[in-house]
Write an enzyme that holds these catalytic residues in place. Structure first.
Site: not given
Ligand code: 7TS
Length: 404
Positions: A119, A196, A199, A222, A362
């Site tokens: 990501h 990371d 997910q 999430k 992303c």
């Molecule tokens: N890493 C992964 C693998 C992610 O899927 C996401 C967010 C992030 C980092 C960033 O997370 P945040 O909570 O700091 O935004 N992924 C997604 C997505 O797949 N669709 O919207 C956000």
């Protein structure tokens, strides 16, 4: 399978949007009433800043915040609550790791290794740190199913590698990586492993000691908790090699014009007023997930993946991304349909109450390496049923004949 009707009744969003079929859980999950109530309770009857006042309300807020840290440490089996830094979310956690560890510990000639499915929140902070320190960023190319083969590791990982930053599960492919195996080979060359976990944490029981990773980053939102709270787990022996990249209130022992004595970790890395309500509500989310049972949630999702993968395989022109094995995936499937743009499909589906994400999610380097355009992603969680996916499959077929 889980009793999704009973579970859905705990989530007020579904009462307020009775036609909603929510399949965008990889972006953010919905929130149960217990989490919403916990936030309201904090602001209605417990609100005070932490670690500052000596009056009862502030002391109680501080105690609840400290307890939340302990609960999170137990949830991921960290050795100590000191290893838990509260952040705004995964993006914030990974930026903290890159700025506070990467900047001070990388030199020209060092190498940082990442996968092609990262990501942007993992990719960009490390790319930036490499540019600033003169270290080289190297990319591990994944196979079609999202795994990284031995040959790829052997050709890219070496004594120069100082940091490996990789997703536990890809937000596009859904593929779950074997972090325990990866940590063993990464540590063999003396590098540190940054995971990371954005997910993975909503779906898998995480045990950081067993995984033996050095950093583990995740977001609360999430996994049923509010937006704006996240965690960076850092192994204690690494914490002493990090310098805070944000300075300010709440992270010092003493300050004079000439000298600053920083607080101990983890407070040292939490400058400013933290998201106390978020941390406390994260505990309610953990309690809710634990009550349902993470292994039950996992089995439920695997059955949903089986159903969806089977259904999609029967629709002509659908091209699936990632592994064909449901047990290798978290609760998501991304796909494209030959000749039809993912945004057109998602527009059509949205009109039928289906909420899915379309685009590059992303993770543009991944789409470039797969040489594919925008994809459509269905991501499901504990409140989704086979019926939700049946509605998706039926409407997808209609959409394909409409545009096709
Ligand atoms: N890493 C992964 C693998 C992610 O899927 C996401 C967010 C992030 C980092 C960033 O997370 P945040 O909570 O700091 O935004 N992924 C997604 C997505 O797949 N669709 O919207 C956000």
């Amino acid at each position: 399978m889980l009793d999704t009707l009973k579970i859905k009744a705990d989530f007020p969003i579904f009462k307020n949007h009775s036609d909603l079929i929510y399949l965008d859980n990889a972006a953010t999950s919905q929130k149960p009433q217990s989490v919403i109530d916990r936030i309201t309770k904090f602001y209605s009857s417990e609100n005070a800043n932490v670690h500052r006042g000596v009056y009862p309300l502030s002391e109680q807020a501080s105690e609840a915040y400290d307890l939340a840290r302990k609960k999170v440490a137990d949830f991921i089996n960290a050795k100590s609550a000191k290893e838990i830094i509260f952040t705004k979310g995964t993006t914030d956690s990974l930026n903290l790791a890159a700025a506070s560890y990467g900047l001070d510990n990388l030199k020209p000639d060092d190498e940082v290794l990442m996968s092609d499915f990262e990501h942007h929140s993992n990719f960009l902070p490390w790319k930036n740190v490499c540019e600033k320190t003169g270290a080289t960023l190297k990319i591990l190319n994944s196979d079609d199913d999202g795994s990284i083969n031995q040959k790829e590791w052997q050709s890219k990982l070496n004594k120069k590698t100082k940091i490996v930053a990789i997703a536990h599960a890809s937000n596009v492919l859904g593929t779950i990586n074997d972090i325990k195996e990866i940590s063993a080979i990464v540590h063999e060359v003396g590098a540190v492993l940054v995971v990371d976990g954005a997910q993975a944490i909503p779906h898998l029981q995480i045990n950081v000691q067993d995984l033996d990773c050095d950093f583990y980053a995740f977001s609360g939102h999430k996994m049923l908790a509010p937006m704006g709270i996240g965690v960076l787990y850092v192994k204690e022996e690494i914490l002493s090699k990090m310098f805070p990249y944000q300075l300010g209130g709440g992270m010092i022992e003493s300050v004079s014009l000439d000298e600053v004595v920083y607080a101990e970790y983890p407070e040292k890395f939490e400058a400013g007023t933290p998201n106390v309500a978020g941390a406390i509500a994260l505990v309610s989310a953990i309690d809710y997930l634990s009550k349902i049972g993470l292994s039950e949630i996992r089995s439920h999702e695997i059955e949903l993946s089986e159903y969806l993968l089977d259904g999609l395989a029967k629709i002509k022109k659908v091209k699936l991304l990632g592994s064909a094995a449901p047990s290798q995936r978290t609760g998501l499937v991304s796909f494209s349909v030959e000749g039809i743009h993912a945004h057109d499909l998602s527009d059509y589906l949205a009109k039928q109450g289906l909420a899915l994400r379309a685009g590059f999610h992303c993770a543009q380097p991944l789409h470039q390496s797969r040489n594919c355009g925008a994809t459509l992603r269905a991501s499901y969680y504990l409140y989704n049923s086979e019926k939700d996916l049946e509605v998706l499959l039926n409407n997808l077929e209609k959409a394909i004949s409409y545009y096709g």
